[in-house]
Design an enzyme around this catalytic site. Structure first.
Site, PDB file in Angstrom:
ATOM      1  N   ASP A  48       7.204  -9.808   1.538  1.00 46.81           N
ATOM      2  CA  ASP A  48       6.830  -8.687   0.671  1.00 46.81           C
ATOM      3  C   ASP A  48       7.950  -7.661   0.612  1.00 46.81           C
ATOM      4  O   ASP A  48       8.482  -7.235   1.632  1.00 46.81           O
ATOM      5  CB  ASP A  48       5.561  -8.018   1.202  1.00 46.81           C
ATOM      6  CG  ASP A  48       5.147  -6.839   0.330  1.00 46.81           C
ATOM      7  OD1 ASP A  48       4.535  -7.073  -0.723  1.00 46.81           O
ATOM      8  OD2 ASP A  48       5.467  -5.688   0.692  1.00 46.81           O
ATOM      9  N   TYR A  53      12.333  -0.097  -1.983  1.00 49.64           N
ATOM     10  CA  TYR A  53      12.787  -0.236  -0.601  1.00 49.64           C
ATOM     11  C   TYR A  53      14.313  -0.173  -0.569  1.00 49.64           C
ATOM     12  O   TYR A  53      15.022  -1.182  -0.588  1.00 49.64           O
ATOM     13  CB  TYR A  53      12.276  -1.532   0.016  1.00 49.64           C
ATOM     14  CG  TYR A  53      10.772  -1.588   0.169  1.00 49.64           C
ATOM     15  CD1 TYR A  53       9.983  -0.445   0.033  1.00 49.64           C
ATOM     16  CD2 TYR A  53      10.129  -2.789   0.456  1.00 49.64           C
ATOM     17  CE1 TYR A  53       8.607  -0.496   0.170  1.00 49.64           C
ATOM     18  CE2 TYR A  53       8.753  -2.842   0.597  1.00 49.64           C
ATOM     19  CZ  TYR A  53       7.992  -1.707   0.453  1.00 49.64           C
ATOM     20  OH  TYR A  53       6.626  -1.764   0.581  1.00 49.64           O
ATOM     21  N   ARG A 129       1.614   1.926  -6.731  1.00 44.82           N
ATOM     22  CA  ARG A 129       0.722   3.041  -6.396  1.00 44.82           C
ATOM     23  C   ARG A 129       0.291   3.748  -7.673  1.00 44.82           C
ATOM     24  O   ARG A 129       1.114   3.981  -8.557  1.00 44.82           O
ATOM     25  CB  ARG A 129       1.424   4.037  -5.468  1.00 44.82           C
ATOM     26  CG  ARG A 129       0.522   5.143  -4.928  1.00 44.82           C
ATOM     27  CD  ARG A 129       1.284   6.084  -4.006  1.00 44.82           C
ATOM     28  NE  ARG A 129       1.608   5.480  -2.727  1.00 44.82           N
ATOM     29  CZ  ARG A 129       0.803   5.477  -1.658  1.00 44.82           C
ATOM     30  NH1 ARG A 129      -0.389   6.042  -1.741  1.00 44.82           N
ATOM     31  NH2 ARG A 129       1.193   4.925  -0.526  1.00 44.82           N
ATOM     32  N   LEU A 210       0.740  -2.607  11.942  1.00 46.52           N
ATOM     33  CA  LEU A 210       0.932  -2.226  13.342  1.00 46.52           C
ATOM     34  C   LEU A 210       1.049  -0.713  13.509  1.00 46.52           C
ATOM     35  O   LEU A 210       1.373  -0.227  14.587  1.00 46.52           O
ATOM     36  CB  LEU A 210       2.182  -2.917  13.907  1.00 46.52           C
ATOM     37  CG  LEU A 210       2.164  -4.444  13.853  1.00 46.52           C
ATOM     38  CD1 LEU A 210       3.489  -5.008  14.338  1.00 46.52           C
ATOM     39  CD2 LEU A 210       1.005  -5.007  14.672  1.00 46.52           C
ATOM     40  N   GLY A 212       2.962   1.373  11.349  1.00 44.23           N
ATOM     41  CA  GLY A 212       4.133   1.969  10.718  1.00 44.23           C
ATOM     42  C   GLY A 212       5.381   1.812  11.560  1.00 44.23           C
ATOM     43  O   GLY A 212       5.328   1.574  12.771  1.00 44.23           O
TER      44      GLY A 212
END
Length: 286
Positions: A48, A53, A129, A210, A212
């Protein structure tokens, strides 16, 4: 590696989240590529990423390009690897996150992601988002258009409510395959969305499973039950956490981020960890 269904394909039960390899604090490219190769060696077939990013303003899609290079340089067969990316989030380069859910932007972003990934069709494209400035139906409508045009193989949404999941599936003509929401021991508020996805057999992809990037290493100290169960099995609290999430429903496919080969190897092993009903009840109560 055990598998789970996403759309009409089987992918590894544990995925790899690419964000830590491209934002602030990222490692050098050699270590990042070694991390992706370690994931592939461990049987991970679901990766992903997102065009957002990246760290600096002039390197949009840094993680997509990195993944493309890692797949191209891998010595084994990568034809069964499904790469998921997202559009609709932006990073101006000052550490902030902004939004653009306009259909025009999403379609341009998808075209740019196609080029960076070097594919004819993106495996899974997700609306990153909701943008308060753009009607949700218009944003998801752009994803539908990309699906109809054959530019994406599967369509998903991220950071969505139950109502938005229902609406998105209708806009997509019943072709929604996945929902990517935050979920971890520290963040349980997406449990209703997880349950909704399980009922309708949409893949549920927990991001920051987990806790972050900054807090994943502290999971055992923050939530002692995960450390105690881990000691009983001789595994890490992080591995217990991922196994607990997998046990939530057959549709759950966690995507832990990693930037070191050893951490993704540990995460991948969670697919083989079976927790007892008593242990799961104990972890649920944390």
């Amino acid at each position: 590696m055990r598998t789970r269904r996403l759309g009409d394909v089987e992918v590894s039960a544990i995925g790899l989240g690419g964000m830590p390899m491209s934002i602030e604090g990222r490692p050098d490219e050699e270590r990042s590529i070694a991390t992706i190769h370690a994931a592939l060696d461990a049987g991970i077939t679901f990766i992903d990423t997102a065009d957002a990013y990246h760290r600096d303003a002039g390197e949009v899609g840094h993680n997509e390009s990195l993944i493309a290079r890692a797949l191209a340089s891998y010595g084994g067969d990568t034809s069964g690897v499904l790469v998921a990316t997202k559009g609709g989030h932006l990073r101006p380069g000052d550490g902030s996150w902004t939004l653009d859910g306009s259909p025009e932007y999403l379609k341009r972003a998808c075209d740019a992601s196609l080029k960076r990934l070097g594919v004819d069709a993106i495996g899974l494209y997700q609306f990153h988002r909701p943008d308060p400035k753009v009607p949700y139906a218009e944003s998801v409508g752009a994803i539908r258009d990309l699906l109809d045009a054959g530019k994406i193989r599967f369509a998903g949404i991220s950071n969505a409510t139950v109502s938005q999941i229902r609406d998105a599936n209708g806009i997509l003509g019943g072709r929604l395959v996945s929902v990517q929401n935050q979920f971890s021991p520290a963040f349980r508020s997406s449990e209703s969305e997880l349950d909704f996805c399980a009922e309708r057999e949409f893949a549920f992809l927990p991001w920051s499973p987990l806790g972050g990037i900054a807090k994943a290493g502290e999971l055992g100290s923050r939530f002692a039950a995960f450390a105690e169960v881990g000691r009983a099995h001789g595994v890490s609290p992080q591995q217990v956490c991922l196994a607990w999430e997998l046990a939530k429903a057959p549709v759950v496919i966690p995507i832990p981020g990693a930037s070191r080969p050893e951490t993704i190897r540990d995460s991948a092993a969670a697919a083989e960890l079976t927790l007892s009903p008593e242990e799961l009840t104990r972890l649920d109560a944390v």
